[in-house]
Design a protein around this motif. Structure first.
Motif, PDB file in Angstrom:
ATOM      1  N   PRO A 335       0.792  -1.242   0.000  1.00  0.00           N
ATOM      2  CA  PRO A 335       0.000   0.000   0.000  1.00  0.00           C
ATOM      3  C   PRO A 335       0.821   1.287   0.000  1.00  0.00           C
ATOM      4  O   PRO A 335       0.321   2.336   0.396  1.00  0.00           O
ATOM      5  N   PHE A 336       2.052   1.204  -0.442  1.00  0.00           N
ATOM      6  CA  PHE A 336       2.886   2.406  -0.517  1.00  0.00           C
ATOM      7  C   PHE A 336       3.999   2.137  -1.517  1.00  0.00           C
ATOM      8  O   PHE A 336       4.253   0.990  -1.903  1.00  0.00           O
ATOM      9  N   ASN A 337       4.657   3.172  -1.954  1.00  0.00           N
ATOM     10  CA  ASN A 337       5.762   3.049  -2.902  1.00  0.00           C
ATOM     11  C   ASN A 337       7.033   2.614  -2.187  1.00  0.00           C
ATOM     12  O   ASN A 337       7.335   3.096  -1.084  1.00  0.00           O
ATOM     13  N   ILE A 338       7.771   1.723  -2.821  1.00  0.00           N
ATOM     14  CA  ILE A 338       9.032   1.266  -2.255  1.00  0.00           C
ATOM     15  C   ILE A 338      10.135   1.383  -3.302  1.00  0.00           C
ATOM     16  O   ILE A 338       9.879   1.517  -4.500  1.00  0.00           O
ATOM     17  N   GLY A 339      11.372   1.314  -2.843  1.00  0.00           N
ATOM     18  CA  GLY A 339      12.502   1.331  -3.751  1.00  0.00           C
ATOM     19  C   GLY A 339      13.790   1.058  -3.003  1.00  0.00           C
ATOM     20  O   GLY A 339      13.834   1.118  -1.763  1.00  0.00           O
ATOM     21  N   PHE A 340      14.828   0.726  -3.745  1.00  0.00           N
ATOM     22  CA  PHE A 340      16.164   0.586  -3.171  1.00  0.00           C
ATOM     23  C   PHE A 340      16.815   1.955  -3.057  1.00  0.00           C
ATOM     24  O   PHE A 340      16.660   2.802  -3.940  1.00  0.00           O
ATOM     25  N   MET A 341      17.536   2.170  -1.996  1.00  0.00           N
ATOM     26  CA  MET A 341      18.455   3.306  -1.927  1.00  0.00           C
ATOM     27  C   MET A 341      19.846   2.785  -2.246  1.00  0.00           C
ATOM     28  O   MET A 341      20.128   1.588  -2.085  1.00  0.00           O
ATOM     29  N   ASN A 342      20.733   3.645  -2.727  1.00  0.00           N
ATOM     30  CA  ASN A 342      22.130   3.254  -2.836  1.00  0.00           C
ATOM     31  C   ASN A 342      22.677   3.012  -1.437  1.00  0.00           C
ATOM     32  O   ASN A 342      22.345   3.745  -0.499  1.00  0.00           O
ATOM     33  N   THR A 343      23.495   1.992  -1.293  1.00  0.00           N
ATOM     34  CA  THR A 343      24.077   1.721   0.015  1.00  0.00           C
ATOM     35  C   THR A 343      24.905   2.920   0.455  1.00  0.00           C
ATOM     36  O   THR A 343      25.816   3.352  -0.276  1.00  0.00           O
ATOM     37  N   PRO A 344      24.592   3.493   1.617  1.00  0.00           N
ATOM     38  CA  PRO A 344      25.333   4.687   2.071  1.00  0.00           C
ATOM     39  C   PRO A 344      26.840   4.437   2.121  1.00  0.00           C
ATOM     40  O   PRO A 344      27.290   3.328   2.428  1.00  0.00           O
ATOM     41  N   THR A 345      27.591   5.463   1.824  1.00  0.00           N
ATOM     42  CA  THR A 345      29.042   5.341   1.733  1.00  0.00           C
ATOM     43  C   THR A 345      29.667   5.149   3.101  1.00  0.00           C
ATOM     44  O   THR A 345      29.384   5.890   4.049  1.00  0.00           O
ATOM     45  N   ALA A 346      30.541   4.160   3.205  1.00  0.00           N
ATOM     46  CA  ALA A 346      31.215   3.842   4.457  1.00  0.00           C
ATOM     47  C   ALA A 346      32.254   4.905   4.799  1.00  0.00           C
ATOM     48  O   ALA A 346      32.841   5.535   3.902  1.00  0.00           O
ATOM     49  N   PRO A 347      32.499   5.113   6.087  1.00  0.00           N
ATOM     50  CA  PRO A 347      33.600   6.006   6.475  1.00  0.00           C
ATOM     51  C   PRO A 347      34.926   5.455   5.939  1.00  0.00           C
ATOM     52  O   PRO A 347      35.145   4.242   5.925  1.00  0.00           O
ATOM     53  N   ASN A 348      35.774   6.324   5.492  1.00  0.00           N
ATOM     54  CA  ASN A 348      37.095   5.950   4.982  1.00  0.00           C
ATOM     55  C   ASN A 348      37.022   5.036   3.761  1.00  0.00           C
ATOM     56  O   ASN A 348      37.900   4.198   3.535  1.00  0.00           O
ATOM     57  N   ALA A 349      35.954   5.192   2.980  1.00  0.00           N
ATOM     58  CA  ALA A 349      35.814   4.376   1.788  1.00  0.00           C
ATOM     59  C   ALA A 349      36.947   4.667   0.808  1.00  0.00           C
ATOM     60  O   ALA A 349      37.280   5.821   0.548  1.00  0.00           O
ATOM     61  N   LYS A 350      37.539   3.613   0.272  1.00  0.00           N
ATOM     62  CA  LYS A 350      38.573   3.762  -0.759  1.00  0.00           C
ATOM     63  C   LYS A 350      37.941   4.175  -2.070  1.00  0.00           C
ATOM     64  O   LYS A 350      38.499   4.979  -2.817  1.00  0.00           O
ATOM     65  N   GLU A 351      36.770   3.594  -2.365  1.00  0.00           N
ATOM     66  CA  GLU A 351      36.019   3.922  -3.566  1.00  0.00           C
ATOM     67  C   GLU A 351      34.569   4.166  -3.155  1.00  0.00           C
ATOM     68  O   GLU A 351      33.941   3.305  -2.544  1.00  0.00           O
ATOM     69  N   GLU A 352      34.036   5.322  -3.475  1.00  0.00           N
ATOM     70  CA  GLU A 352      32.712   5.691  -3.010  1.00  0.00           C
ATOM     71  C   GLU A 352      31.591   4.994  -3.782  1.00  0.00           C
ATOM     72  O   GLU A 352      30.489   4.849  -3.311  1.00  0.00           O
ATOM     73  N   GLY A 353      31.844   4.600  -4.981  1.00  0.00           N
ATOM     74  CA  GLY A 353      30.794   3.918  -5.736  1.00  0.00           C
ATOM     75  C   GLY A 353      29.915   4.913  -6.484  1.00  0.00           C
ATOM     76  O   GLY A 353      30.398   5.950  -6.932  1.00  0.00           O
ATOM     77  N   PRO A 354      28.600   4.630  -6.647  1.00  0.00           N
ATOM     78  CA  PRO A 354      27.907   3.521  -5.989  1.00  0.00           C
ATOM     79  C   PRO A 354      28.277   2.170  -6.580  1.00  0.00           C
ATOM     80  O   PRO A 354      28.643   2.068  -7.749  1.00  0.00           O
ATOM     81  N   PHE A 355      28.176   1.147  -5.724  1.00  0.00           N
ATOM     82  CA  PHE A 355      28.441  -0.211  -6.135  1.00  0.00           C
ATOM     83  C   PHE A 355      27.157  -1.019  -6.108  1.00  0.00           C
ATOM     84  O   PHE A 355      26.213  -0.698  -5.383  1.00  0.00           O
ATOM     85  N   ASN A 356      27.161  -2.071  -6.884  1.00  0.00           N
ATOM     86  CA  ASN A 356      26.033  -2.990  -6.860  1.00  0.00           C
ATOM     87  C   ASN A 356      26.546  -4.411  -6.787  1.00  0.00           C
ATOM     88  O   ASN A 356      27.196  -4.901  -7.722  1.00  0.00           O
ATOM     89  N   TYR A 357      26.261  -5.077  -5.676  1.00  0.00           N
ATOM     90  CA  TYR A 357      26.582  -6.485  -5.543  1.00  0.00           C
ATOM     91  C   TYR A 357      25.554  -7.285  -6.331  1.00  0.00           C
ATOM     92  O   TYR A 357      24.352  -7.150  -6.118  1.00  0.00           O
ATOM     93  N   LEU A 358      26.029  -8.098  -7.265  1.00  0.00           N
ATOM     94  CA  LEU A 358      25.146  -8.860  -8.142  1.00  0.00           C
ATOM     95  C   LEU A 358      24.562 -10.058  -7.386  1.00  0.00           C
ATOM     96  O   LEU A 358      25.077 -11.173  -7.456  1.00  0.00           O
ATOM     97  N   VAL A 359      23.477  -9.802  -6.684  1.00  0.00           N
ATOM     98  CA  VAL A 359      22.816 -10.844  -5.907  1.00  0.00           C
ATOM     99  C   VAL A 359      22.298 -11.927  -6.850  1.00  0.00           C
ATOM    100  O   VAL A 359      21.725 -11.640  -7.902  1.00  0.00           O
ATOM    101  N   GLY A 360      22.491 -13.169  -6.462  1.00  0.00           N
ATOM    102  CA  GLY A 360      21.965 -14.270  -7.253  1.00  0.00           C
ATOM    103  C   GLY A 360      22.698 -14.487  -8.557  1.00  0.00           C
ATOM    104  O   GLY A 360      22.191 -15.165  -9.459  1.00  0.00           O
TER     105      GLY A 360
END
Length: 500
Positions: A335-360
């Motif tokens: 009964p409401f809209n949903i969606g993925f957010m980009n995974t928030p950037t980790a502190p001290n990230a070497k690469e900010e991304g965004p990245f996508n882990y290929l699930v499955g």
């Protein structure tokens, strides 16, 4: 492409059996030499998509397609492909296809990868995502490398959120880990109570049967902290040549599979993985108030219900989220809209991304070498790479995508009307995708022992245990030490099992 030329054009209706099928029986008395029998793992994507594709294929070719859904496919698939398969195509996760190919149980698919897909001007290989090709080939029983599988889906995972709720309360979608922690605190401090006196919490999740859904966030933090190159190097499972003298930053020096256990060293190669898990631990394990009470003991349906009933703002999930969560909603509609957010950037990230882990990404479509209709099965796989078939899958699977190139597939009619499908599409097309799949033989024969959690042990639910000893064993330092020790102790035996 040949699917509209070589097959029978008799006027036959597509048959779709939504039963709990038995793998022995449906093909044992097959008299129709053109019919194609398909067994699909029944989970996550529903069955409307294969029903629709089977019908479309039948209309194009006149060939009868019998597609059956089965939740227990993996219990019997090895016996079927080795002794006599009733199905021409299997589509599922966790198919040990490399081992089957090595024993001559799978049909080589080199010919279809070279065939042009009708209406695209591209070969089947070109219609695949580039990374698919490496993960679809292996050495067969003839000692030569061939294509033996077709990648089933390209996936994404992470944090699914209630878009309408965020808009209602004016919450910004977090882009950094610090913003995520602040958002969780804001939600808890707001003390929002529904009519049944339930207090809104940031997250709900299943600790009993789906705790690994947290991997989809942790793995992306791992990629941010280590960089995709290091993650992919680790996933090759080749350790340093000299286990006593090595540079953990020299990834090209990973050449000795017999020292592969060293990749789990929490002070060197696996340091960033433990750091990523620590981010989760600090956010969730150290703040039980950020989760539905007792989430570590929830089954999936309980977590889904909490999210649908708007008692939690977010839930960790993968690309099959909309289909599965809809199943517990009234009238099958969230009964409401949903969606993925980009995974928030980790502190001290070497690469900010965004990245996508290929699930499955390890999910497979295979043809047994003993299948009754090998050529028809190959033709159906070619059909699945057409633009129309790719569109149908996204539409009927409610936002999931096949593992083909969608750059030329017009799905604007779906992304412009559904926030969830748009969020999946954006994540797939606007992120750097990576996988933890591996072609190393050690992963073929000991798949439940290695990467990323040694011995397939998870710690998310344990980390919220009320038992002090259990909780302590799930602390990041303890987890890192245990995985390293277990890998060291088991590696020699795993190498032997893999014939190395």
């Amino acid at each position: 492409m040949k699917f509209n030329k070589i097959l029978s054009v008799a006027s036959l209706m597509c048959v779709f059996a939504l039963t709990t099928p038995v793998l022995a029986g449906c093909g044992s008395s097959r008299s129709d030499s053109d019919a194609i029998y398909i067994c699909v793992y029944d989970g996550g994507y529903g069955t409307a998509w294969i029903e629709s594709l089977a019908e479309q294929y039948s209309e194009l070719t006149g060939v009868r397609v019998v597609a059956e859904a089965d939740e227990s496919i993996l219990d019997r698939i090895e016996d079927a492909v080795s002794h006599g398969s009733d199905y021409d195509i299997y589509m599922s996760h966790d198919i040990n296809w490399q081992a089957y190919a090595a024993q001559g149980w799978l049909e080589p698919l080199d010919d279809i990868y070279e065939t042009e897909v009708e209406g695209t001007g591209k070969t089947f290989a070109e219609r695949n995502l580039e990374q698919n090709l490496e993960y679809s080939r292996t050495t067969g029983d003839d000692g030569q490398e061939h294509y033996y599988k077709v990648c089933y889906t390209q996936g994404c995972g992470g944090i699914v959120y209630n878009i309408d709720m965020f808009e209602k309360y004016g919450w910004e979608v977090p882009t950094t880990y610090e913003e995520l922690t602040e958002l969780c605190k804001t939600i808890v401090d707001a003390n929002i109570i529904d009519d049944d006196r339930n207090v809104l919490v940031p997250f709900t999740w299943s600790g009993t049967d789906r705790q690994y859904y947290w991997d989809y966030i942790v793995f992306e933090w791992w990629a941010q902290l280590a960089g995709v190159d290091k993650v992919e190097a680790i996933c090759r499972y080749y350790g340093p040549e000299d286990v006593n003298n090595y540079d953990p930053n020299d990834l090209d020096a990973l050449t000795n599979v017999y020292n592969g256990y060293e990749l789990y060293n929490p002070d060197t190669y696996y340091k960033e993985f433990i750091e990523a898990y620590s981010l989760w631990y600090d956010l969730i394990a150290e703040h039980p108030e950020y989760s539905t009470s007792g989430a570590q003991g929830y089954n999936l349906m309980s977590a889904q219900s909490e999210f649908v009933n708007q008692r939690a703002a977010m839930i960790p999930y993968a690309q099959w989220a909309k289909y599965e969560i809809s199943s517990v909603a009234e009238d099958g509609e969230i009964p409401f809209n949903i969606g993925f957010m980009n995974t928030p950037t980790a502190p001290n990230a070497k690469e900010e991304g965004p990245f996508n882990y290929l699930v499955g990404y390890g999910d497979s479509m295979i043809i047994p070498s003993n299948a009754y209709n090998v050529e028809g099965a190959k033709d159906f796989l070619l059909f699945m790479a057409t633009y129309d078939a790719c569109y149908t899958f996204v539409d009927k699977a409610e936002g999931a995508f096949l593992a083909f190139d969608y750059s030329d597939v017009d799905i604007s009619g779906l992304t412009e009307t559904d926030t969830y499908t748009k969020s999946v599409y954006d994540k797939l097309t606007q992120s750097t995708s990576f996988t933890v799949a591996s072609t190393n033989p050690i992963t073929v024969w000991t798949s439940n022992k290695v990467m990323p959690w040694v011995n397939n042990d998870y710690y998310y639910a344990l980390a919220l245990s009320n038992n002090a000893n259990d909780k302590a064993s799930a602390a990041p330092a303890a987890v890192g030490a245990k995985m390293y020790a277990d890998a060291n102790a088991g590696w020699q035996g795993w190498c032997m099992s893999a014939g190395l």
